[in-house]
Design an enzyme around this catalytic site. Sequence first.
Site, PDB file in Angstrom:
ATOM      1  N   ASP A 237      26.812 -32.302  55.319  1.00  0.00           N
ATOM      2  CA  ASP A 237      26.754 -33.506  54.495  1.00  0.00           C
ATOM      3  C   ASP A 237      25.911 -34.542  55.226  1.00  0.00           C
ATOM      4  O   ASP A 237      25.866 -34.560  56.462  1.00  0.00           O
ATOM      5  CB  ASP A 237      28.163 -34.064  54.260  1.00  0.00           C
ATOM      6  CG  ASP A 237      28.267 -34.925  53.006  1.00  0.00           C
ATOM      7  OD1 ASP A 237      27.681 -36.023  52.990  1.00  0.00           O
ATOM      8  OD2 ASP A 237      28.928 -34.489  52.044  1.00  0.00           O
TER       9      ASP A 237
ATOM     10  N   ASP B 177      20.768 -33.973  55.317  1.00  0.00           N
ATOM     11  CA  ASP B 177      20.266 -34.751  54.187  1.00  0.00           C
ATOM     12  C   ASP B 177      19.421 -33.807  53.355  1.00  0.00           C
ATOM     13  O   ASP B 177      18.313 -33.433  53.765  1.00  0.00           O
ATOM     14  CB  ASP B 177      19.436 -35.936  54.687  1.00  0.00           C
ATOM     15  CG  ASP B 177      18.863 -36.794  53.558  1.00  0.00           C
ATOM     16  OD1 ASP B 177      18.921 -36.362  52.373  1.00  0.00           O
ATOM     17  OD2 ASP B 177      18.350 -37.883  53.846  1.00  0.00           O
TER      18      ASP B 177
ATOM     19  N   ASN C 268      25.765 -27.634  46.770  1.00  0.00           N
ATOM     20  CA  ASN C 268      26.649 -28.439  45.938  1.00  0.00           C
ATOM     21  C   ASN C 268      26.312 -29.931  45.932  1.00  0.00           C
ATOM     22  O   ASN C 268      26.687 -30.645  45.003  1.00  0.00           O
ATOM     23  CB  ASN C 268      28.096 -28.234  46.414  1.00  0.00           C
ATOM     24  CG  ASN C 268      29.062 -29.198  45.770  1.00  0.00           C
ATOM     25  OD1 ASN C 268      29.441 -29.047  44.609  1.00  0.00           O
ATOM     26  ND2 ASN C 268      29.458 -30.230  46.524  1.00  0.00           N
TER      27      ASN C 268
ATOM     28  N   TYR D 122      19.985 -36.899  35.187  1.00  0.00           N
ATOM     29  CA  TYR D 122      21.006 -35.965  35.675  1.00  0.00           C
ATOM     30  C   TYR D 122      20.956 -34.659  34.891  1.00  0.00           C
ATOM     31  O   TYR D 122      20.956 -33.570  35.476  1.00  0.00           O
ATOM     32  CB  TYR D 122      22.392 -36.608  35.556  1.00  0.00           C
ATOM     33  CG  TYR D 122      23.506 -35.751  36.104  1.00  0.00           C
ATOM     34  CD1 TYR D 122      23.749 -35.693  37.475  1.00  0.00           C
ATOM     35  CD2 TYR D 122      24.316 -34.997  35.262  1.00  0.00           C
ATOM     36  CE1 TYR D 122      24.773 -34.892  37.990  1.00  0.00           C
ATOM     37  CE2 TYR D 122      25.343 -34.202  35.766  1.00  0.00           C
ATOM     38  CZ  TYR D 122      25.556 -34.162  37.131  1.00  0.00           C
ATOM     39  OH  TYR D 122      26.564 -33.372  37.635  1.00  0.00           O
TER      40      TYR D 122
ATOM     41  N   LYS E 116      20.004 -30.882  36.454  1.00  0.00           N
ATOM     42  CA  LYS E 116      20.906 -29.734  36.437  1.00  0.00           C
ATOM     43  C   LYS E 116      20.324 -28.571  35.630  1.00  0.00           C
ATOM     44  O   LYS E 116      20.527 -27.400  35.981  1.00  0.00           O
ATOM     45  CB  LYS E 116      22.271 -30.144  35.885  1.00  0.00           C
ATOM     46  CG  LYS E 116      23.057 -31.040  36.836  1.00  0.00           C
ATOM     47  CD  LYS E 116      23.308 -30.357  38.179  1.00  0.00           C
ATOM     48  CE  LYS E 116      24.197 -31.172  39.093  1.00  0.00           C
ATOM     49  NZ  LYS E 116      24.509 -30.490  40.369  1.00  0.00           N
TER      50      LYS E 116
END
Length: 255
Positions: free
Chosen positions: A38, A60, A87, A160, A164
Amino acid sequence: MGERLHGKRALVTGAASGIGRAVATRFAAEGAQVVFADRDLIGAEQAVQDLPGAVAVRMDVTDEDSVRAAYEQVLTDGAPLDVVVANAGVQLFGQDAPIADLDLEVWRRTIEVNLTGTFLTVKHAVRAMTGRSGANRGGSIICTGSPTGLNGEGRDFTAYSSSKAGVHGLVRTVAAAYAHEGIRVNTVVPGYTETPLVTAISGDEASRAAIVSRTPLGRAGTPADVEGIMVYLAGDEASFATGAIFRVDGGMTSL
Protein backbone atom coordinates in the site's frame (compact mmCIF):
# COMPACT_ATOMS: atom_id res chain seq x y z
CA MET A 1 -10.14 -21.53 8.86
CA GLY A 2 -8.42 -24.02 6.59
CA GLU A 3 -5.03 -24.10 4.92
CA ARG A 4 -6.14 -23.80 1.29
CA LEU A 5 -3.21 -21.53 0.42
CA HIS A 6 -0.53 -23.30 2.42
CA GLY A 7 2.91 -22.77 0.90
CA LYS A 8 1.83 -19.95 -1.40
CA ARG A 9 3.21 -16.44 -1.42
CA ALA A 10 0.80 -13.61 -2.22
CA LEU A 11 0.97 -9.86 -2.71
CA VAL A 12 -2.16 -7.73 -2.29
CA THR A 13 -2.29 -4.03 -3.22
CA GLY A 14 -4.44 -1.58 -1.32
CA ALA A 15 -3.99 -3.87 1.67
CA ALA A 16 -3.96 -1.18 4.38
CA SER A 17 -7.77 -1.04 4.49
CA GLY A 18 -11.08 -2.23 3.04
CA ILE A 19 -11.32 -5.18 0.70
CA GLY A 20 -7.56 -5.39 0.26
CA ARG A 21 -6.91 -5.72 3.98
CA ALA A 22 -9.69 -8.28 4.42
CA VAL A 23 -8.46 -10.43 1.54
CA ALA A 24 -4.80 -10.25 2.58
CA THR A 25 -5.72 -11.18 6.15
CA ARG A 26 -7.84 -14.11 4.93
CA PHE A 27 -4.98 -15.30 2.73
CA ALA A 28 -2.74 -15.34 5.80
CA ALA A 29 -5.37 -17.33 7.72
CA GLU A 30 -5.43 -19.81 4.83
CA GLY A 31 -1.70 -20.46 5.21
CA ALA A 32 -0.19 -18.06 2.67
CA GLN A 33 2.81 -15.84 3.25
CA VAL A 34 1.30 -12.45 2.45
CA VAL A 35 2.74 -9.12 1.40
CA PHE A 36 0.48 -6.21 2.33
CA ALA A 37 1.31 -3.55 -0.28
CA ASP A 38 0.00 0.00 0.00
CA ARG A 39 1.14 3.58 -0.48
CA ASP A 40 0.09 3.97 3.18
CA LEU A 41 2.98 2.03 4.70
CA ILE A 42 1.96 2.82 8.28
CA GLY A 43 -1.52 1.41 7.64
CA ALA A 44 -0.03 -1.68 6.01
CA GLU A 45 2.33 -2.20 8.95
CA GLN A 46 -0.57 -1.95 11.36
CA ALA A 47 -2.48 -4.52 9.28
CA VAL A 48 0.29 -7.14 9.53
CA GLN A 49 0.60 -6.97 13.29
CA ASP A 50 -0.10 -10.36 14.86
CA LEU A 51 0.07 -12.08 11.46
CA PRO A 52 3.13 -14.36 11.50
CA GLY A 53 5.00 -14.33 8.21
CA ALA A 54 3.12 -11.33 6.80
CA VAL A 55 5.10 -8.26 5.76
CA ALA A 56 4.25 -4.73 4.68
CA VAL A 57 5.79 -2.88 1.75
CA ARG A 58 5.21 0.59 0.38
CA MET A 59 3.84 0.58 -3.16
CA ASP A 60 2.42 3.55 -5.03
CA VAL A 61 0.70 1.83 -7.94
CA THR A 62 0.81 5.01 -10.06
CA ASP A 63 4.63 5.13 -9.94
CA GLU A 64 6.44 2.40 -11.85
CA ASP A 65 9.65 2.91 -9.90
CA SER A 66 7.71 2.34 -6.67
CA VAL A 67 6.00 -0.75 -8.09
CA ARG A 68 9.27 -2.16 -9.39
CA ALA A 69 11.04 -1.52 -6.10
CA ALA A 70 8.29 -3.23 -4.11
CA TYR A 71 8.46 -6.35 -6.27
CA GLU A 72 12.26 -6.38 -6.05
CA GLN A 73 12.04 -6.12 -2.26
CA VAL A 74 9.60 -9.02 -2.11
CA LEU A 75 11.62 -11.21 -4.47
CA THR A 76 15.02 -10.57 -2.90
CA ASP A 77 15.08 -13.94 -1.16
CA GLY A 78 14.46 -15.81 -4.42
CA ALA A 79 11.17 -17.38 -3.30
CA PRO A 80 8.45 -17.40 -5.96
CA LEU A 81 5.44 -15.09 -5.94
CA ASP A 82 2.39 -17.25 -6.58
CA VAL A 83 -0.52 -14.83 -6.26
CA VAL A 84 -1.00 -11.11 -6.90
CA VAL A 85 -4.23 -9.25 -6.18
CA ALA A 86 -4.41 -5.89 -7.97
CA ASN A 87 -6.95 -4.22 -5.72
CA ALA A 88 -5.80 -0.64 -5.05
CA GLY A 89 -8.24 1.96 -6.36
CA VAL A 90 -10.01 5.26 -5.86
CA GLN A 91 -13.53 6.57 -6.43
CA LEU A 92 -13.65 10.36 -6.30
CA PHE A 93 -17.08 11.10 -4.88
CA GLY A 94 -18.16 14.70 -5.38
CA GLN A 95 -15.71 15.08 -8.28
CA ASP A 96 -16.47 12.27 -10.73
CA ALA A 97 -19.53 13.16 -12.82
CA PRO A 98 -21.44 12.67 -16.08
CA ILE A 99 -19.05 13.34 -18.94
CA ALA A 100 -20.26 16.84 -19.81
CA ASP A 101 -19.48 17.95 -16.26
CA LEU A 102 -16.31 15.94 -15.67
CA ASP A 103 -13.06 17.79 -15.02
CA LEU A 104 -10.07 16.46 -16.96
CA GLU A 105 -7.91 16.23 -13.85
CA VAL A 106 -10.49 14.03 -12.09
CA TRP A 107 -10.52 11.78 -15.15
CA ARG A 108 -6.73 11.60 -15.20
CA ARG A 109 -6.38 10.90 -11.49
CA THR A 110 -8.97 8.11 -11.58
CA ILE A 111 -7.47 6.46 -14.64
CA GLU A 112 -3.97 6.83 -13.20
CA VAL A 113 -4.81 4.92 -10.02
CA ASN A 114 -7.43 2.43 -11.18
CA LEU A 115 -6.31 1.50 -14.68
CA THR A 116 -2.65 2.50 -14.97
CA GLY A 117 -2.08 1.28 -11.41
CA THR A 118 -3.58 -2.09 -12.30
CA PHE A 119 -1.52 -2.19 -15.50
CA LEU A 120 1.72 -1.62 -13.58
CA THR A 121 0.82 -4.10 -10.84
CA VAL A 122 -0.05 -6.79 -13.38
CA LYS A 123 2.91 -6.00 -15.64
CA HIS A 124 5.40 -6.66 -12.88
CA ALA A 125 3.43 -9.62 -11.56
CA VAL A 126 3.69 -11.27 -14.98
CA ARG A 127 7.41 -10.56 -15.09
CA ALA A 128 7.79 -12.21 -11.69
CA MET A 129 5.82 -15.28 -12.76
CA THR A 130 7.10 -16.00 -16.28
CA GLY A 131 9.83 -18.43 -17.16
CA ARG A 132 9.33 -20.68 -14.13
CA SER A 133 9.03 -24.43 -14.34
CA GLY A 134 7.92 -27.39 -12.28
CA ALA A 135 5.89 -26.79 -9.14
CA ASN A 136 6.69 -23.06 -9.29
CA ARG A 137 5.33 -22.60 -12.82
CA GLY A 138 2.83 -19.82 -13.44
CA GLY A 139 0.66 -18.14 -10.86
CA SER A 140 -2.67 -16.44 -10.23
CA ILE A 141 -3.39 -12.75 -10.79
CA ILE A 142 -6.70 -11.37 -9.55
CA CYS A 143 -7.99 -7.87 -10.35
CA THR A 144 -10.78 -6.05 -8.57
CA GLY A 145 -13.45 -4.87 -11.01
CA SER A 146 -16.81 -3.18 -10.53
CA PRO A 147 -20.44 -3.45 -11.67
CA THR A 148 -19.95 0.06 -13.09
CA GLY A 149 -17.71 -1.47 -15.72
CA LEU A 150 -20.44 -3.91 -16.77
CA ASN A 151 -23.71 -1.98 -16.81
CA GLY A 152 -25.17 1.48 -16.25
CA GLU A 153 -24.79 1.37 -12.47
CA GLY A 154 -22.13 4.10 -12.58
CA ARG A 155 -23.74 6.53 -14.99
CA ASP A 156 -22.79 9.47 -12.76
CA PHE A 157 -19.21 8.20 -12.39
CA THR A 158 -17.74 8.47 -15.88
CA ALA A 159 -14.10 8.18 -14.89
CA TYR A 160 -14.54 5.37 -12.37
CA SER A 161 -16.80 3.33 -14.67
CA SER A 162 -14.42 3.73 -17.58
CA SER A 163 -11.40 2.79 -15.48
CA LYS A 164 -13.05 -0.42 -14.28
CA ALA A 165 -14.22 -1.34 -17.79
CA GLY A 166 -10.58 -0.94 -18.79
CA VAL A 167 -9.50 -3.30 -16.02
CA HIS A 168 -11.96 -5.93 -17.29
CA GLY A 169 -10.51 -5.64 -20.79
CA LEU A 170 -6.94 -5.74 -19.51
CA VAL A 171 -7.62 -8.99 -17.66
CA ARG A 172 -8.97 -10.73 -20.77
CA THR A 173 -5.95 -9.63 -22.81
CA VAL A 174 -3.33 -10.67 -20.26
CA ALA A 175 -5.08 -13.99 -19.60
CA ALA A 176 -4.95 -14.85 -23.30
CA ALA A 177 -1.35 -13.71 -23.72
CA TYR A 178 0.15 -15.65 -20.81
CA ALA A 179 -1.95 -18.79 -20.49
CA HIS A 180 0.91 -20.73 -22.07
CA GLU A 181 3.06 -19.72 -19.09
CA GLY A 182 0.53 -21.16 -16.66
CA ILE A 183 -0.46 -17.69 -15.47
CA ARG A 184 -4.16 -17.33 -14.71
CA VAL A 185 -5.75 -13.86 -14.68
CA ASN A 186 -9.30 -13.20 -13.48
CA THR A 187 -11.55 -10.36 -12.37
CA VAL A 188 -13.61 -10.29 -9.19
CA VAL A 189 -16.54 -7.86 -9.26
CA PRO A 190 -17.75 -6.87 -5.80
CA GLY A 191 -21.10 -5.12 -5.59
CA TYR A 192 -21.77 -2.21 -3.28
CA THR A 193 -19.34 -3.07 -0.48
CA GLU A 194 -19.13 -0.89 2.59
CA THR A 195 -15.53 0.17 3.07
CA PRO A 196 -13.78 3.52 3.68
CA LEU A 197 -13.87 4.03 -0.11
CA VAL A 198 -17.65 4.55 -0.13
CA THR A 199 -18.38 6.61 2.98
CA ALA A 200 -20.10 9.17 0.77
CA ILE A 201 -22.81 6.55 0.18
CA SER A 202 -22.78 4.62 3.45
CA GLY A 203 -22.99 7.86 5.42
CA ASP A 204 -26.04 9.11 3.54
CA GLU A 205 -29.21 7.20 4.42
CA ALA A 206 -31.04 7.94 1.18
CA SER A 207 -28.10 7.08 -1.06
CA ARG A 208 -27.42 3.87 0.83
CA ALA A 209 -31.07 2.79 0.68
CA ALA A 210 -31.19 3.49 -3.06
CA ILE A 211 -28.21 1.33 -3.92
CA VAL A 212 -29.24 -1.50 -1.57
CA SER A 213 -32.66 -1.47 -3.23
CA ARG A 214 -30.94 -2.32 -6.53
CA THR A 215 -29.26 -5.37 -4.97
CA PRO A 216 -31.52 -8.45 -5.22
CA LEU A 217 -30.11 -10.03 -2.05
CA GLY A 218 -31.30 -6.93 -0.23
CA ARG A 219 -28.24 -5.87 1.71
CA ALA A 220 -24.92 -4.14 1.37
CA GLY A 221 -21.83 -6.23 0.85
CA THR A 222 -18.93 -6.45 3.26
CA PRO A 223 -15.25 -7.13 2.60
CA ALA A 224 -15.78 -10.60 4.09
CA ASP A 225 -18.16 -11.38 1.21
CA VAL A 226 -15.27 -11.04 -1.25
CA GLU A 227 -12.69 -13.12 0.59
CA GLY A 228 -13.95 -16.56 -0.40
CA ILE A 229 -13.85 -16.08 -4.17
CA MET A 230 -10.39 -14.55 -3.88
CA VAL A 231 -9.17 -17.58 -1.92
CA TYR A 232 -10.66 -19.89 -4.56
CA LEU A 233 -8.98 -18.04 -7.44
CA ALA A 234 -5.67 -17.87 -5.61
CA GLY A 235 -5.62 -21.61 -4.97
CA ASP A 236 -5.14 -24.74 -6.99
CA GLU A 237 -8.89 -25.48 -7.06
CA ALA A 238 -9.18 -22.76 -9.73
CA SER A 239 -6.46 -24.18 -11.98
CA PHE A 240 -8.76 -24.12 -15.04
CA ALA A 241 -10.19 -20.64 -14.45
CA THR A 242 -8.72 -17.75 -16.42
CA GLY A 243 -9.91 -14.70 -18.32
CA ALA A 244 -13.20 -14.78 -16.41
CA ILE A 245 -15.35 -12.37 -14.43
CA PHE A 246 -16.53 -13.61 -11.03
CA ARG A 247 -19.40 -11.49 -9.71
CA VAL A 248 -19.93 -11.15 -5.97
CA ASP A 249 -22.46 -8.35 -6.14
CA GLY A 250 -25.63 -9.66 -4.51
CA GLY A 251 -27.18 -10.06 -7.96
CA MET A 252 -26.81 -6.40 -8.93
CA THR A 253 -25.54 -7.11 -12.45
CA SER A 254 -28.04 -9.92 -13.03
CA LEU A 255 -30.84 -7.42 -13.53
